[in-house]
Enzyme design. Structure first.
Site, PDB file in Angstrom:
ATOM      1  N   ASN A  58       0.824  -1.051   0.012  1.00 21.31           N
ATOM      2  CA  ASN A  58      -0.063  -0.071  -0.012  1.00 21.31           C
ATOM      3  C   ASN A  58       0.749   1.126   0.037  1.00 21.31           C
ATOM      4  OD1 ASN A  58      -2.361   1.596   0.087  1.00 21.31           O
ATOM      5  ND2 ASN A  58      -2.946   0.855   2.103  1.00 21.31           N
ATOM      6  N   HIS A 118     -15.126  -4.668  10.969  1.00 19.60           N
ATOM      7  CA  HIS A 118     -14.614  -3.390  11.417  1.00 19.60           C
ATOM      8  C   HIS A 118     -16.183  -2.626  11.733  1.00 19.60           C
ATOM      9  CE1 HIS A 118     -10.576  -2.973   9.349  1.00 19.60           C
ATOM     10  NE2 HIS A 118     -10.630  -4.190   9.946  1.00 19.60           N
ATOM     11  N   ARG A 123     -14.193  -5.579  15.344  1.00 21.17           N
ATOM     12  CA  ARG A 123     -13.244  -4.611  15.886  1.00 21.17           C
ATOM     13  C   ARG A 123     -14.160  -3.116  16.056  1.00 21.17           C
ATOM     14  NH1 ARG A 123      -8.246  -1.776  12.047  1.00 21.17           N
ATOM     15  NH2 ARG A 123      -9.991  -0.583  11.454  1.00 21.17           N
ATOM     16  N   TYR A 181      -7.867   7.251  12.667  1.00 26.33           N
ATOM     17  CA  TYR A 181      -7.776   6.033  12.102  1.00 26.33           C
ATOM     18  C   TYR A 181      -8.949   5.172  12.192  1.00 26.33           C
ATOM     19  CZ  TYR A 181      -6.785   1.314  11.137  1.00 26.33           C
ATOM     20  OH  TYR A 181      -7.010   0.226  10.589  1.00 26.33           O
ATOM     21  N   ASP A 212      -7.842  -1.253  17.391  1.00 30.19           N
ATOM     22  CA  ASP A 212      -6.541  -1.186  16.674  1.00 30.19           C
ATOM     23  C   ASP A 212      -5.888   0.468  17.094  1.00 30.19           C
ATOM     24  OD1 ASP A 212      -4.373  -0.793  15.204  1.00 30.19           O
ATOM     25  OD2 ASP A 212      -5.448  -1.484  13.317  1.00 30.19           O
ATOM     26  N   HIS A 215      -3.068   1.462  16.288  1.00 30.93           N
ATOM     27  CA  HIS A 215      -2.247   1.852  14.991  1.00 30.93           C
ATOM     28  C   HIS A 215      -1.193   2.757  15.357  1.00 30.93           C
ATOM     29  CE1 HIS A 215      -2.278   2.639  10.616  1.00 30.93           C
ATOM     30  NE2 HIS A 215      -2.948   1.409  10.676  1.00 30.93           N
ATOM     31  N   GLU A 270      -4.611  -4.024  19.480  1.00 27.82           N
ATOM     32  CA  GLU A 270      -3.511  -4.253  18.250  1.00 27.82           C
ATOM     33  C   GLU A 270      -2.556  -2.980  18.119  1.00 27.82           C
ATOM     34  OE1 GLU A 270      -5.634  -4.605  14.524  1.00 27.82           O
ATOM     35  OE2 GLU A 270      -3.956  -4.250  13.284  1.00 27.82           O
ATOM     36  N   GLU A 282       1.184  -6.405  11.474  1.00 27.86           N
ATOM     37  CA  GLU A 282       0.550  -6.285   9.958  1.00 27.86           C
ATOM     38  C   GLU A 282       2.059  -5.775   9.002  1.00 27.86           C
ATOM     39  OE1 GLU A 282      -2.683  -3.852  10.686  1.00 27.86           O
ATOM     40  OE2 GLU A 282      -1.785  -2.185  10.016  1.00 27.86           O
ATOM     41  N   ARG A 322       0.246 -10.707  13.515  1.00 29.66           N
ATOM     42  CA  ARG A 322      -0.581  -9.951  12.286  1.00 29.66           C
ATOM     43  C   ARG A 322      -0.208 -10.254  11.030  1.00 29.66           C
ATOM     44  NH1 ARG A 322      -5.049  -8.261  11.377  1.00 29.66           N
ATOM     45  NH2 ARG A 322      -4.786  -6.233  11.098  1.00 29.66           N
ATOM     46  N   HIS A 363      -3.392 -10.026   8.627  1.00 32.06           N
ATOM     47  CA  HIS A 363      -3.835  -8.745   8.245  1.00 32.06           C
ATOM     48  C   HIS A 363      -4.500  -9.010   7.027  1.00 32.06           C
ATOM     49  CE1 HIS A 363      -2.301  -4.621   6.198  1.00 32.06           C
ATOM     50  NE2 HIS A 363      -3.474  -4.475   6.963  1.00 32.06           N
ATOM     51  N   ASP A 370      -6.355  -3.455   1.092  1.00 32.99           N
ATOM     52  CA  ASP A 370      -4.933  -3.265   0.455  1.00 32.99           C
ATOM     53  C   ASP A 370      -4.259  -4.679   0.167  1.00 32.99           C
ATOM     54  OD1 ASP A 370      -4.694  -1.904   3.185  1.00 32.99           O
ATOM     55  OD2 ASP A 370      -2.965  -3.174   2.796  1.00 32.99           O
ATOM     56  N   GLU A 415      -8.808 -11.134   9.718  1.00 36.63           N
ATOM     57  CA  GLU A 415      -9.487  -9.923   9.445  1.00 36.63           C
ATOM     58  C   GLU A 415     -10.308  -9.967   8.186  1.00 36.63           C
ATOM     59  OE1 GLU A 415      -6.753  -6.448   8.838  1.00 36.63           O
ATOM     60  OE2 GLU A 415      -8.250  -5.251   9.290  1.00 36.63           O
ATOM     61  N   TRP A 426       1.668   7.110  12.055  1.00 37.73           N
ATOM     62  CA  TRP A 426       0.389   7.063  11.631  1.00 37.73           C
ATOM     63  C   TRP A 426      -0.312   5.812  11.813  1.00 37.73           C
ATOM     64  CZ3 TRP A 426      -2.212   3.818   7.962  1.00 37.73           C
ATOM     65  CH2 TRP A 426      -3.685   4.229   7.678  1.00 37.73           C
TER      66      TRP A 426
HETATM   67  C1  GCO Z   1      -5.535  -2.925   9.792  1.00 37.84           C
HETATM   68  C2  GCO Z   1      -4.825  -2.083   9.242  1.00 37.84           C
HETATM   69  C3  GCO Z   1      -5.051  -1.089   8.232  1.00 37.84           C
HETATM   70  C4  GCO Z   1      -3.630  -0.533   7.840  1.00 37.84           C
HETATM   71  C5  GCO Z   1      -3.760  -0.597   6.185  1.00 37.84           C
HETATM   72  C6  GCO Z   1      -2.329   0.096   5.766  1.00 37.84           C
HETATM   73  O1  GCO Z   1      -5.663  -3.318  10.908  1.00 37.84           O
HETATM   74  O2  GCO Z   1      -6.579  -3.420   8.951  1.00 37.84           O
HETATM   75  O3  GCO Z   1      -4.139  -1.203  10.381  1.00 37.84           O
HETATM   76  O4  GCO Z   1      -6.185  -0.321   8.283  1.00 37.84           O
HETATM   77  O5  GCO Z   1      -3.484   0.808   8.181  1.00 37.84           O
HETATM   78  O6  GCO Z   1      -3.676  -1.876   5.738  1.00 37.84           O
HETATM   79  O7  GCO Z   1      -2.147  -0.708   4.439  1.00 37.84           O
HETATM   80 MG    MG Z   2      -3.763  -2.874  11.891  1.00 36.98          MG
END
Ligand code: GCO
Ligand code: MG
Length: 404
Positions: A38, A123, A148, A160, A212, A214, A238, A264, A285, A314, A318, A341, A404
């Site tokens: 991604n 989600h 989630r 996020y 998450d 993040h 997460e 991930e 992940r 993951h 993407d 997921e 991020w």
């Molecule tokens: C998740 C992830 C995604 C990522 C994204 C980045 O837990 O699914 O955190 O939202 O941010 O896949 O490429």
């Molecule tokens: Mg994640």
């Protein structure tokens, strides 16, 4: 003997950008691998097109492990997301070829099914806690057995995992530069426990809930968050802190009993060796697409099995349907599967990809089609042109670049 006749790289964008590798053998069997990274898609496309595809022609298509080692050790430079995603695509395509040649779904080549299906989580999101609770209820009605939960944070503009105006969430935004978000750790830490309290009150104690963070917290802040969420019985918390510093998880692990998921962004077992061996996490992940393919993920997860760490691969949009299928075949076969997921691709994705995998009653199943079980329409791919898109950049309120 079946030889690799050709390997070609395809960039397409049905809904979002994807990079795929197509391998064709001297017997006319075609296999597909996912090479989507991604926001850095074209780097992997070039790695494959310029440095890998020319080496594949003529190799024995059945020597999957040997080809993996040839590309990994043979490049001298090791690891990293670009190389490991490229190698993953070759590996996936060769396993796909093998399954199709033998006429069996890939999981049968990995030891057969260890369960009836792969438990999936969806989600739920909301711009308010009320909307989030409504979204959780909708997911339950749609059959999800694990969910989630992410919600907007009062006072913060972009958060996020939370789309605006009910749109589907897709963090990569098309445009020449990344969008920028603003982050306030204090506001987040104050809000999330209250959010969980309300969600738990509304849905009761039984629904497995995930969250998450993040990568945004320091180890101390992560410990604080973990402790504050213990009363709500999370399935997992997460990516609490950036994971380059595996030792940071010692502090977090000794401060809280909240189950931890991480990884991930992992490219190989070397990114999580300490985390697994010291039992610092509960779920890893890493995914087939970004961690070296089926061959390497099988080793990573076998290593995790020794320490009671389970999979949580993951599965965001993407990762193309080819990569999702690979996760599902592997997840069905291993003993230490945890959860998968599930972020459904938008309908336009099926203009290019036709999948044998299904989601039903809370479980994802890879299906019985030979190989990975995903058909890719070459002509349709050309209709969806690559467009530059980036993940957002995050800044603190004073403008400092943050994770991020
Ligand atoms: C998740 C992830 C995604 C990522 C994204 C980045 O837990 O699914 O955190 O939202 O941010 O896949 O490429
Ligand atoms: Mg994640």
């Amino acid at each position: 003997m079946s030889r690799i006749e050709s390997a070609s790289v395809h960039v397409t964008a049905p809904g979002r950008n994807y990079v795929l590798l197509r391998v064709e053998t001297s017997d006319g069997v075609v296999g597909w691998g996912d090479a989507t990274l991604n926001g850095r898609e074209l780097a992997v496309a070039s790695y494959l097109r310029d440095h890998v595809a020319p080496l594949l022609a003529g190799l024995d298509a059945t020597r999957i492990e040997d080809t993996w080692q040839y590309l990994y050790r043979g490049s001298y430079w090791r690891g990293g997301p670009v190389a490991m995603t490229a190698i993953a695509a070759v590996d996936m395509a060769l396993w796909d070829v093998q399954g199709r040649t033998l006429g069996v779904p890939l999981y049968q080549l990995l030891g057969g099914a260890s369960r009836n299906g792969c438990l999936a989580y969806g989600h739920a999101t909301g711009e308010s806690v009320e909307d989030l609770i409504a979204s959780v209820r909708q997911h339950l009605a749609d059959g999800y057995r694990a969910i989630r939960v992410q919600s907007a944070i009062p006072g913060m503009r972009d958060v996020y995992g939370v789309p605006r105006g009910g749109a589907a969430y897709e963090p990569a935004v098309r445009g020449a530069r990344p969008t920028e978000a603003t982050w306030d750790t204090g506001a987040y830490l104050r809000f999330i426990p209250a959010m969980f309290e309300q969600v738990r009150d509304a849905v009761g104690p039984d629904v497995p809930l995930l969250h998450d963070a993040h990568h945004r917290l320091s180890p101390r802040e992560a410990s604080q968050l973990g402790r504050s969420l213990e009363p709500y019985g999370l399935f997992w918390l997460e990516d609490v802190t950036p994971v380059e510093d595996q030792a940071a998880f010692r502090q977090i692990r000794s401060s809280t009993t909240v189950p931890l998921a991480v990884g991930e962004i992992f490219s190989s077992v070397w990114d999580c060796k300490t985390l697994i061996q010291e039992r610092l996490i509960d779920f890893v992940r890493a995914s087939v697409t970004h961690a070296g393919g089926i061959s390497h993920m099988r080793k990573l997860l076998a290593f995790a099995e020794l320490y009671g760490v389970r999979s949580g691969m993951h599965g965001a949009t993407d990762i193309s349907p080819v990569g999702i299928a690979a996760n599902l075949h592997l997840g069905l076969a291993i003993n230490n599967f945890g959860i998968q997921e599930h972020m459904p691709h938008p309908p336009v994705t099926s203009d290019v990809f036709t999948t044998a995998y299904t989601f039903d009653d809370g479980y994802l199943r890879p299906g019985e089609a030979p190989g990975l079980g995903v058909e890719v329409d070459l002509d349709a791919m050309d209709r969806f042109e690559y467009q530059t898109a980036y993940l957002p950049v995050n800044r603190l309120v004073d403008g400092t670049v943050h994770d991020w």
